[in-house]
Enzyme design. Structure first.
Site, PDB file in Angstrom:
ATOM      1  N   LYS A  85       0.809  -1.157   0.041  1.00 48.82           N
ATOM      2  CA  LYS A  85       0.020   0.050   0.006  1.00 48.82           C
ATOM      3  C   LYS A  85       0.772   1.097  -0.034  1.00 48.82           C
ATOM      4  CE  LYS A  85      -2.083  -1.111   3.797  1.00 48.82           C
ATOM      5  NZ  LYS A  85      -1.755  -2.463   4.248  1.00 48.82           N
ATOM      6  N   ARG A 162      -9.928   1.114   8.748  1.00 45.74           N
ATOM      7  CA  ARG A 162      -9.405  -0.408   8.991  1.00 45.74           C
ATOM      8  C   ARG A 162     -10.333  -1.208   9.760  1.00 45.74           C
ATOM      9  NH1 ARG A 162      -3.421   0.386   9.034  1.00 45.74           N
ATOM     10  NH2 ARG A 162      -2.680  -1.717   9.101  1.00 45.74           N
ATOM     11  N   ARG A 196      11.026  -5.817   4.462  1.00 45.27           N
ATOM     12  CA  ARG A 196      10.894  -4.385   4.599  1.00 45.27           C
ATOM     13  C   ARG A 196      12.025  -3.692   5.077  1.00 45.27           C
ATOM     14  NH1 ARG A 196       5.030  -2.746   5.115  1.00 45.27           N
ATOM     15  NH2 ARG A 196       5.167  -3.931   6.812  1.00 45.27           N
ATOM     16  N   ARG A 240      11.107  -2.268  10.965  1.00 46.27           N
ATOM     17  CA  ARG A 240       9.886  -1.988  11.660  1.00 46.27           C
ATOM     18  C   ARG A 240       9.934  -2.771  12.798  1.00 46.27           C
ATOM     19  NH1 ARG A 240       4.639  -0.785   8.313  1.00 46.27           N
ATOM     20  NH2 ARG A 240       3.883  -1.811   9.902  1.00 46.27           N
ATOM     21  N   ARG A 251      -0.979  -9.580  12.738  1.00 46.75           N
ATOM     22  CA  ARG A 251      -1.624  -8.361  11.912  1.00 46.75           C
ATOM     23  C   ARG A 251      -2.224  -8.947  10.780  1.00 46.75           C
ATOM     24  NH1 ARG A 251       3.902  -5.893  10.890  1.00 46.75           N
ATOM     25  NH2 ARG A 251       2.968  -4.793   9.020  1.00 46.75           N
TER      26      ARG A 251
HETATM   27  P1  ADP Z   1       0.501  -2.573   8.019  1.00 43.75           P
HETATM   28  O1  ADP Z   1       1.753  -2.853   7.238  1.00 43.75           O
HETATM   29  O2  ADP Z   1       0.066  -3.532   9.008  1.00 43.75           O
HETATM   30  O3  ADP Z   1      -0.535  -2.246   6.987  1.00 43.75           O
HETATM   31  P2  ADP Z   1       0.574   0.312   8.969  1.00 43.75           P
HETATM   32  O4  ADP Z   1       1.834   0.848   9.002  1.00 43.75           O
HETATM   33  O5  ADP Z   1      -0.720   0.351   8.290  1.00 43.75           O
HETATM   34  O6  ADP Z   1       0.621  -1.419   8.970  1.00 43.75           O
HETATM   35  O7  ADP Z   1       0.235   0.187  10.588  1.00 43.75           O
HETATM   36  C1  ADP Z   1       0.976  -0.031  11.580  1.00 43.75           C
HETATM   37  C2  ADP Z   1       0.098  -0.152  12.956  1.00 43.75           C
HETATM   38  O8  ADP Z   1      -0.584   1.142  13.191  1.00 43.75           O
HETATM   39  C3  ADP Z   1      -1.105  -1.246  12.873  1.00 43.75           C
HETATM   40  O9  ADP Z   1      -0.677  -2.446  13.206  1.00 43.75           O
HETATM   41  C4  ADP Z   1      -1.914  -0.557  14.091  1.00 43.75           C
HETATM   42  O10 ADP Z   1      -1.346  -0.919  15.251  1.00 43.75           O
HETATM   43  C5  ADP Z   1      -1.827   0.933  13.806  1.00 43.75           C
HETATM   44  N1  ADP Z   1      -2.852   1.614  12.854  1.00 43.75           N
HETATM   45  C6  ADP Z   1      -2.481   2.141  11.526  1.00 43.75           C
HETATM   46  N2  ADP Z   1      -3.472   2.547  11.027  1.00 43.75           N
HETATM   47  C7  ADP Z   1      -4.587   2.105  11.898  1.00 43.75           C
HETATM   48  C8  ADP Z   1      -6.075   2.280  11.875  1.00 43.75           C
HETATM   49  N3  ADP Z   1      -6.628   2.777  10.838  1.00 43.75           N
HETATM   50  N4  ADP Z   1      -6.889   1.877  12.989  1.00 43.75           N
HETATM   51  C9  ADP Z   1      -6.100   1.243  13.854  1.00 43.75           C
HETATM   52  N5  ADP Z   1      -4.814   1.215  14.031  1.00 43.75           N
HETATM   53  C10 ADP Z   1      -3.982   1.411  13.054  1.00 43.75           C
END
Ligand code: ADP
Length: 305
Positions: A85, A162, A196, A240, A251
């Site tokens: 994404k 989400r 990553r 990360r 996740r």
């Molecule tokens: P991913 O690689 O899992 O898509 P992100 O970088 O988008 O990870 O998000 C990292 C973390 O930030 C998530 O695992 C969650 O804990 C938190 N997070 C990000 N966006 C949201 C959201 N819209 N609602 C709830 N938690 C979120």
């Protein structure tokens, strides 16, 4: 706690349409880019019959057929952890000059700030869980407000919404034009998260994984070349904290439970563009541009460079 109680009020308010409009009035103003632009009769090469878009409602197809300058760009990227994404949203952001807002980045910035929420967030994120709707909406609202103050318009959201509740709140305050649902074979997702790397200086996203899935049982193979950093980032790469095998698997489970219904939500609104990534960035990017009718835009940018 003040932040939390303010957020709770906002989210409670946002579930009733009138109150939502009041609380998020800045959002509606900020998120109606190009609203005065005239629509154009596009000489589009977009192929509405390419199968990708068969479930998209005509108004959304109309959006894609317009010249990019005449489009609303209030887009959302959906997709499992590791799907890419951030990579594709940031490329589109550069191409269109529309801000890429990744809620994961907002959470990581807050974590790094040692502010009042920092330790609470660290525990949640490092367990692969979702942050509460209240906190995430508060972080997003602040980011949108800051962007509005700088004259930003439009957005490419990555990682938000989400949960169905987040999607309903967003849909209650603004009209999302398009939701791009990136899909990648499950075998590749874990490897991509583990490979990553992020540049600690510029935030650039790279990947050291070389994914080579052999054809098996009638399923085609898939090759994804690594995405190496440019020389200036190579010595500044970090991983990360939540990209460990255990946390990535968690996740992925949470995505299935909490975010798959968001796909259904947007599918039912006719806004979901399903996009199966055929491989790495080199193969997928031109196809994504084609699906979004943006090929000419990239040609123009290359010619200007
Ligand atoms: P991913 O690689 O899992 O898509 P992100 O970088 O988008 O990870 O998000 C990292 C973390 O930030 C998530 O695992 C969650 O804990 C938190 N997070 C990000 N966006 C949201 C959201 N819209 N609602 C709830 N938690 C979120």
């Amino acid at each position: 706690m003040a932040v939390l109680s303010r957020c709770s009020r906002a989210v409670t308010a946002a579930t009733t349409p009138n109150a939502a409009a009041a609380k998020f009035s800045y959002l509606i103003r900020a998120l109606s880019p190009f609203s005065s632009s005239s629509s154009s009769s596009s000489s589009s090469t977009f192929d509405a019959d390419n199968g990708l878009n068969s479930r998209i409602k005509p108004a959304v197809l109309g959006t894609l057929k317009r010249e990019p300058k005449d489009r609303n760009v209030q887009w959302v990227f959906l997709g499992c952890p590791g799907v890419g994404k951030g990579t594709y949203a940031s490329r589109l952001s550069d191409l269109l000059g529309i801000p890429h807002i990744a809620t994961g980045d907002l959470v990581r910035d807050e974590l790094a700030s040692s502010g009042p929420l920092s330790s609470q967030l660290k525990e949640i994120v490092n367990q692969g869980k979702l942050v509460s709707d209240e906190i995430i909406i508060d972080l997003l609202s602040k980011r949108l407000e800051a962007g509005e103050a700088k004259g930003e318009s439009g957005f490419i959201l990555d990682g938000f919404p989400r949960t169905v509740r987040q999607a309903e709140i967003l849909e209650g305050v603004t009209d999302i034009d398009l939701v791009i649902n990136l899909k990648l074979r499950e075998e590749a997702l874990l490897a991509k998260c583990l490979g990553r790397r992020i540049c600690s200086e510029c935030g650039g996203n790279y990947n050291v994984a070389c994914i080579d899935i052999k054809a098996e049982n009638g399923k085609p193979g898939m090759y994804m070349a690594p995405l190496p950093p440019p020389p200036q980032c190579a010595s500044k790469l970090i991983t990360r904290a939540d990209d460990t095998e255990e946390v990535v698997k968690q996740r992925l489970r949470i995505y299935q439970a909490m975010t798959l219904p968001v796909e259904d939500y947007y599918r039912s609104l006719g806004k979901l563009l399903e996009f199966d990534l055929p491989g790495g960035v080199r193969e997928s990017w031109p196809k994504l541009l084609h699906a979004l009718n943006l090929e000419d835009e990239e040609d123009k940018q290359s010619a200007a460079a």
